[in-house]
Motif scaffolding. Structure first.
Motif, short mmCIF file in Angstrom:
data_model
loop_
_atom_site.label_atom_id
_atom_site.label_comp_id
_atom_site.label_asym_id
_atom_site.label_seq_id
_atom_site.Cartn_x
_atom_site.Cartn_y
_atom_site.Cartn_z
N SER A 194 0.84 -1.19 0.00
CA SER A 194 0.00 0.00 0.00
C SER A 194 0.88 1.24 0.00
CB SER A 194 -0.87 0.00 1.24
OG SER A 194 -1.54 -1.22 1.34
N GLN B 175 -0.16 3.85 5.26
CA GLN B 175 -0.89 3.10 6.28
C GLN B 175 -1.47 4.06 7.32
OE1 GLN B 175 2.69 2.46 6.15
NE2 GLN B 175 2.43 1.12 4.38
N TYR B 176 -2.44 3.55 8.07
CA TYR B 176 -2.92 4.22 9.27
C TYR B 176 -2.44 3.38 10.45
CZ TYR B 176 -6.28 6.43 6.08
OH TYR B 176 -6.86 7.10 5.06
N ILE C 274 -3.53 -0.38 9.54
CA ILE C 274 -4.56 -0.48 8.51
C ILE C 274 -4.01 0.10 7.22
CG2 ILE C 274 -6.89 0.29 7.86
CD1 ILE C 274 -7.34 0.61 10.93
N ALA C 275 -4.19 -0.62 6.13
CA ALA C 275 -3.70 -0.12 4.84
C ALA C 275 -4.75 -0.36 3.77
CB ALA C 275 -2.40 -0.83 4.47
N PRO C 276 -4.97 0.63 2.90
CA PRO C 276 -5.94 0.43 1.81
C PRO C 276 -5.45 -0.62 0.82
CG PRO C 276 -4.78 2.53 1.55
CD PRO C 276 -4.34 1.97 2.85
N VAL C 277 -6.40 -1.41 0.32
CA VAL C 277 -6.09 -2.40 -0.72
C VAL C 277 -7.11 -2.22 -1.83
CG1 VAL C 277 -5.00 -4.08 0.82
CG2 VAL C 277 -7.47 -4.18 0.44
N TYR D 43 -9.90 -8.12 6.94
CA TYR D 43 -10.17 -6.99 6.03
C TYR D 43 -11.35 -6.19 6.55
CZ TYR D 43 -6.93 -9.06 2.75
OH TYR D 43 -5.80 -9.55 2.18
N LEU E 203 -11.81 6.86 8.47
CA LEU E 203 -11.40 6.09 7.28
C LEU E 203 -12.40 6.35 6.16
CD1 LEU E 203 -10.65 2.73 9.11
CD2 LEU E 203 -8.96 4.33 8.20
N TYR F 219 -9.75 -2.20 3.28
CA TYR F 219 -8.50 -2.09 4.03
C TYR F 219 -8.08 -3.46 4.56
CZ TYR F 219 -9.88 2.83 4.12
OH TYR F 219 -10.25 4.09 3.76
N ARG F 220 -6.80 -3.66 4.60
CA ARG F 220 -6.27 -4.82 5.33
C ARG F 220 -5.91 -4.36 6.73
NH1 ARG F 220 -1.65 -8.13 6.29
NH2 ARG F 220 -0.13 -6.67 5.44
N VAL F 221 -6.17 -5.22 7.72
CA VAL F 221 -5.96 -4.86 9.12
C VAL F 221 -5.00 -5.88 9.73
CG1 VAL F 221 -7.08 -4.53 11.37
CG2 VAL F 221 -8.33 -3.99 9.26
#
Lengths: 317, 104
Positions: free
Chosen positions: B4, B7-8, B15-18, B61, B81, B86-88
């Motif tokens: 990504s 990340q957050y 947490i990262a957007p996918v 996710y 968000l 997002y992947r967690v």
């Protein structure tokens, strides 16, 4: 009327409620005495049922289990979701009921060479257990009570967080594994080797780590034992007492962060990132692999990245 | 999976957007991303109906279906968000014997 005990709900009719019938005017049995007796006994036989391991296994999984069962071998029922209960009295060589997610009731009298009963749904164990070798009750997250009379060579109650004390009369001859249990001490009469994740520790390390000092840990020669002591002591406190060499420093959302190195004799050094949480302002010390040399690389590794350029936190709270 | 761009970080939760949910992801009930084992606190989405959780193997996710969803925790400031997938995952920690997930 129902009475409820540890084995569930049982129908019981109190004696006071039984009507005292008068003598019948007409006898119930009017058959002539010449009628032959039935071929089967009117009263079911009492005493334990004896079975081979295969028959016992089928019996228990069918739910038609006897009150008392003697098995002529090892009873292996690992991972059986159908298993909810074992007989009140059970004798076998080895009993294995690991990972039976619905098993709630174990015997009140148990005689076995070894017992493996990890990660079940059991809450309470009562009665009289005699296990000649090892008794493994680890990972029973709901277990609160052990049998009043319990004898075993070794006992593993690791990761039983609700088990806060052992029975006063427990008898163990070799070792007791306690990591992750709720135990805060041993009964006064019990003398047994205490293990923490397989390593022998003293009562202070197992139950009163707050009484340890960082120097006690540094003076321990055995690497495995020192690692256990360090875990019990807590890395935050250890770094606070010992200090450590600052090998890198920079800033993130929480303020300054430092990468610390603490050499240990005969073991890999402790390399840890000291960071301040931007929300709570608490300081945290988190250990990273010993080859890491920069705060940025350490933060990326902690976040799950091997390459520091892949870790780009947009918001940190 | 490609990395990504950013990340957050919410305490020990990342947490990262996918691009999309992996095919075969299974819905998970609730809106709690991670429980604190010792504190009883949790990282969770505040708005009911704004998001849903999915599991694919061991991966978690988060699907934000509303224009925004707020990630909250008793000790950490909230993060908003935007809509997306997002992947967690949770922060890890090194020990000589094993690499462990950090739990608060």
């Amino acid at each position: 009327m129902f009475s409820i005990n540890a084995r569930g709900r049982h129908l019981r009719k109190p004696a006071a409620e039984i009507p005292q019938a008068a003598e019948p005017a007409v006898p119930y049995r009017t058959s002539p005495p010449s009628v032959p007796a039935p071929a089967y006994p009117l009263v079911p036989p009492t005493g334990p049922v004896r079975a081979t391991p295969e028959v016992a296994r089928a019996l228990l999984l069918s739910g038609r289990q006897p009150e008392e069962l003697i098995v002529s071998g090892a009873l292996r029922l690992n991972g059986e979701p159908r298993l909810r209960e074992l007989p009140r009295f059970l004798e076998c060589t080895h009993l294995e009921v690991n990972d039976c997610p619905n098993l709630e009731l174990l015997p009140e009298r148990l005689r076995a060479t070894s017992v493996q009963a990890a990660r079940t749904a059991v809450r309470e164990l009562t009665g009289d257990w005699l296990v000649r070798e090892s008794l493994n009750l680890s990972g029973n997250r709901q277990l609160r009570r052990l049998p009043e009379r319990l004898t075993a060579r070794s006992l593993d109650v690791s990761n039983c967080p609700l088990l806060v004390q052992l029975p006063a009369t427990i008898h163990l001859t070799h070792w007791l594994e306690v990591a992750g249990s709720g135990l805060t001490g041993l009964p006064s009469g019990l003398r047994v080797n205490i293990h923490w994740q397989g390593t022998a520790v003293d009562e202070r390390t197992a139950f009163r780590p707050e009484d340890l000092k960082a120097v006690d840990i540094l003076n321990v020669r055995n690497v495995t034992r020192r690692r256990v002591l360090l875990e019990r002591f807590g890395l935050d406190r250890f770094v606070q007492e010992v200090g450590g060499l600052v090998i890198d420093r920079d800033r993130d959302a929480g303020g300054e962060r430092q990468l610390l190195n603490i050499p240990l004799e005969g073991d890999e050094p402790i390399v840890a990132l000291r960071v301040i949480c931007p929300s709570t302002a608490h300081t945290y010390v988190l250990r990273v692999p010993p080859h890491i040399r920069t705060c940025r690389r350490a933060a990326a590794w902690l976040a799950g990245f091997e390459n520091e350029h892949d870790y780009r936190p947009l918001i940190e709270t | 999976m490609t990395q990504s761009p950013f990340q957050y970080r919410h305490g020990d939760v990342l947490i990262a957007p996918v691009a999309a949910l992996p095919a075969g992801s299974v819905p998970r009930t609730g809106l709690v991303l991670a429980h604190g084992e010792h504190t009883g606190h949790s990282h969770r989405i505040r708005e009911f109906g704004a998001a849903s959780l999915y599991v694919y193997g061991k991966d978690l996710y988060l699907l934000v279906s509303a224009p925004k969803a707020t990630l909250v925790h008793e000790e950490h400031r909230p993060i908003e968000l935007p809509v997306g997938v997002y992947r967690v995952w949770q922060q890890r920690e090194y020990t000589p014997s094993a690499i462990r997930t950090v739990v608060d």
